[in-house]
Design a protein around this motif. Structure first.
Motif, PDB file in Angstrom:
ATOM      1  N   THR A  56       0.844  -1.187   0.000  1.00 19.13           N
ATOM      2  CA  THR A  56       0.000   0.000   0.000  1.00 19.13           C
ATOM      3  C   THR A  56       0.883   1.242   0.000  1.00 19.13           C
ATOM      4  O   THR A  56       1.681   1.438   0.916  1.00 19.13           O
ATOM      5  CB  THR A  56      -0.911   0.012   1.241  1.00 19.13           C
ATOM      6  OG1 THR A  56      -1.622  -1.228   1.300  1.00 19.13           O
ATOM      7  CG2 THR A  56      -1.897   1.150   1.180  1.00 19.13           C
ATOM      8  N   ILE A  57       0.733   2.057  -1.043  1.00 18.90           N
ATOM      9  CA  ILE A  57       1.540   3.267  -1.169  1.00 18.90           C
ATOM     10  C   ILE A  57       0.645   4.451  -1.527  1.00 18.90           C
ATOM     11  O   ILE A  57      -0.515   4.281  -1.887  1.00 18.90           O
ATOM     12  CB  ILE A  57       2.653   3.113  -2.234  1.00 18.90           C
ATOM     13  CG1 ILE A  57       2.065   3.024  -3.654  1.00 18.90           C
ATOM     14  CG2 ILE A  57       3.532   1.908  -1.942  1.00 18.90           C
ATOM     15  CD1 ILE A  57       3.105   3.108  -4.759  1.00 18.90           C
ATOM     16  N   ALA A  58       1.208   5.626  -1.417  1.00 19.00           N
ATOM     17  CA  ALA A  58       0.564   6.846  -1.897  1.00 19.00           C
ATOM     18  C   ALA A  58       1.506   7.475  -2.915  1.00 19.00           C
ATOM     19  O   ALA A  58       2.724   7.431  -2.754  1.00 19.00           O
ATOM     20  CB  ALA A  58       0.307   7.812  -0.746  1.00 19.00           C
ATOM     21  N   ILE A  59       0.911   8.030  -3.958  1.00 15.54           N
ATOM     22  CA  ILE A  59       1.701   8.706  -4.982  1.00 15.54           C
ATOM     23  C   ILE A  59       1.205  10.141  -5.079  1.00 15.54           C
ATOM     24  O   ILE A  59       0.026  10.370  -5.337  1.00 15.54           O
ATOM     25  CB  ILE A  59       1.592   8.017  -6.351  1.00 15.54           C
ATOM     26  CG1 ILE A  59       2.100   6.578  -6.257  1.00 15.54           C
ATOM     27  CG2 ILE A  59       2.369   8.788  -7.398  1.00 15.54           C
ATOM     28  CD1 ILE A  59       1.947   5.778  -7.534  1.00 15.54           C
ATOM     29  N   VAL A  89       2.485   7.518   6.640  1.00 11.23           N
ATOM     30  CA  VAL A  89       3.589   6.556   6.712  1.00 11.23           C
ATOM     31  C   VAL A  89       3.924   6.257   8.169  1.00 11.23           C
ATOM     32  O   VAL A  89       4.103   5.098   8.550  1.00 11.23           O
ATOM     33  CB  VAL A  89       4.836   7.083   5.959  1.00 11.23           C
ATOM     34  CG1 VAL A  89       6.050   6.227   6.253  1.00 11.23           C
ATOM     35  CG2 VAL A  89       4.583   7.132   4.465  1.00 11.23           C
ATOM     36  N   ASP A  90       3.994   7.293   9.000  1.00 16.65           N
ATOM     37  CA  ASP A  90       4.326   7.098  10.411  1.00 16.65           C
ATOM     38  C   ASP A  90       3.286   6.254  11.145  1.00 16.65           C
ATOM     39  O   ASP A  90       3.624   5.470  12.029  1.00 16.65           O
ATOM     40  CB  ASP A  90       4.493   8.447  11.115  1.00 16.65           C
ATOM     41  CG  ASP A  90       5.749   9.181  10.676  1.00 16.65           C
ATOM     42  OD1 ASP A  90       6.660   8.518  10.136  1.00 16.65           O
ATOM     43  OD2 ASP A  90       5.826  10.413  10.869  1.00 16.65           O
ATOM     44  N   ALA A  97       5.472   6.440   0.482  1.00 18.64           N
ATOM     45  CA  ALA A  97       4.866   7.518  -0.294  1.00 18.64           C
ATOM     46  C   ALA A  97       5.886   8.006  -1.315  1.00 18.64           C
ATOM     47  O   ALA A  97       7.043   8.264  -0.980  1.00 18.64           O
ATOM     48  CB  ALA A  97       4.437   8.660   0.612  1.00 18.64           C
ATOM     49  N   VAL A  98       5.446   8.121  -2.559  1.00 17.50           N
ATOM     50  CA  VAL A  98       6.316   8.561  -3.646  1.00 17.50           C
ATOM     51  C   VAL A  98       5.837   9.933  -4.115  1.00 17.50           C
ATOM     52  O   VAL A  98       4.666  10.100  -4.435  1.00 17.50           O
ATOM     53  CB  VAL A  98       6.271   7.572  -4.836  1.00 17.50           C
ATOM     54  CG1 VAL A  98       7.163   8.050  -5.968  1.00 17.50           C
ATOM     55  CG2 VAL A  98       6.670   6.178  -4.389  1.00 17.50           C
ATOM     56  N   THR A  99       6.745  10.899  -4.138  1.00 12.89           N
ATOM     57  CA  THR A  99       6.424  12.234  -4.631  1.00 12.89           C
ATOM     58  C   THR A  99       7.144  12.445  -5.952  1.00 12.89           C
ATOM     59  O   THR A  99       8.368  12.425  -6.017  1.00 12.89           O
ATOM     60  CB  THR A  99       6.866  13.313  -3.616  1.00 12.89           C
ATOM     61  OG1 THR A  99       6.209  13.064  -2.371  1.00 12.89           O
ATOM     62  CG2 THR A  99       6.501  14.691  -4.105  1.00 12.89           C
TER      63      THR A  99
END
Length: 169
Positions: A56-59, A89-90, A97-99
């Motif tokens: 599970t990630i956020a982009i 994330v914490d 998380a990818v920016t």
């Protein structure tokens, strides 16, 4: 040397005579350590399986880059939207998380280097494993770009792998 042997035998006999020392010093560790390490290994194995199956990630990408589409196309990557990536994330809501910055695709198109920011929780084994997975996908995407650039110049991509090792039984 004979004196050392006599002292060593005496100390070993003293250890066996003192039951408490024998139990605490030798028997208890022989029983407890395998149990403790067994539970730790099982827990880490479960974490690895969880992260490998569904990362599970956020982009954060306001410009819909090709990298975002590439990451979203992977079967084991689940992309969710969050308001604050660092808090997410914490708290463990997401692993990584990818920016992707503005001008990322333009830099790639113009054959320049592009930077990414990847946030993860270094104290979380799941987050560290997810970082490795996402990093491997970024490297895969980077190799695709390099291959496209070389093909555009009619250069054989095999020059990037000068040595190929094969294993034999």
């Amino acid at each position: 040397m004979k004196i050392i042997g006599i002292v060593f035998k005496k100390e070993i006999l003293d250890i066996y005579r003192d039951k408490k020392t024998f139990i605490v010093g030798i028997l208890l560790p022989l029983i407890l350590f395998p149990i403790i390490f067994g539970f730790m290994g099982k827990g880490m194995g479960n974490d690895k399986e969880t992260v490998t199956k569904s990362t599970t990630i956020a982009i954060v990408d306001q410009y819909n880059s090709k990298l975002k589409a590439f990451l979203e196309s992977k079967d084991n990557i689940k992309v969710i939207d969050v308001d604050d990536i660092e808090k997410a994330v914490d708290k463990g809501k997401i692993f990584v998380a990818v920016t992707i910055p503005k001008g990322f695709d333009d830099a790639i198109k113009n054959e320049k280097s592009a930077n990414l920011e990847i946030y993860y929780d270094s104290s979380s084994s799941k987050s560290s494993m997810a970082l490795n997975i996402v990093s491997s996908y970024v490297k895969e995407y980077s190799k695709l770009i390099v291959t496209e650039r070389l093909n555009a110049r009619n250069i054989d991509t095999s020059i990037l792998s000068p040595i190929k090792a094969f294993s034999k039984k």
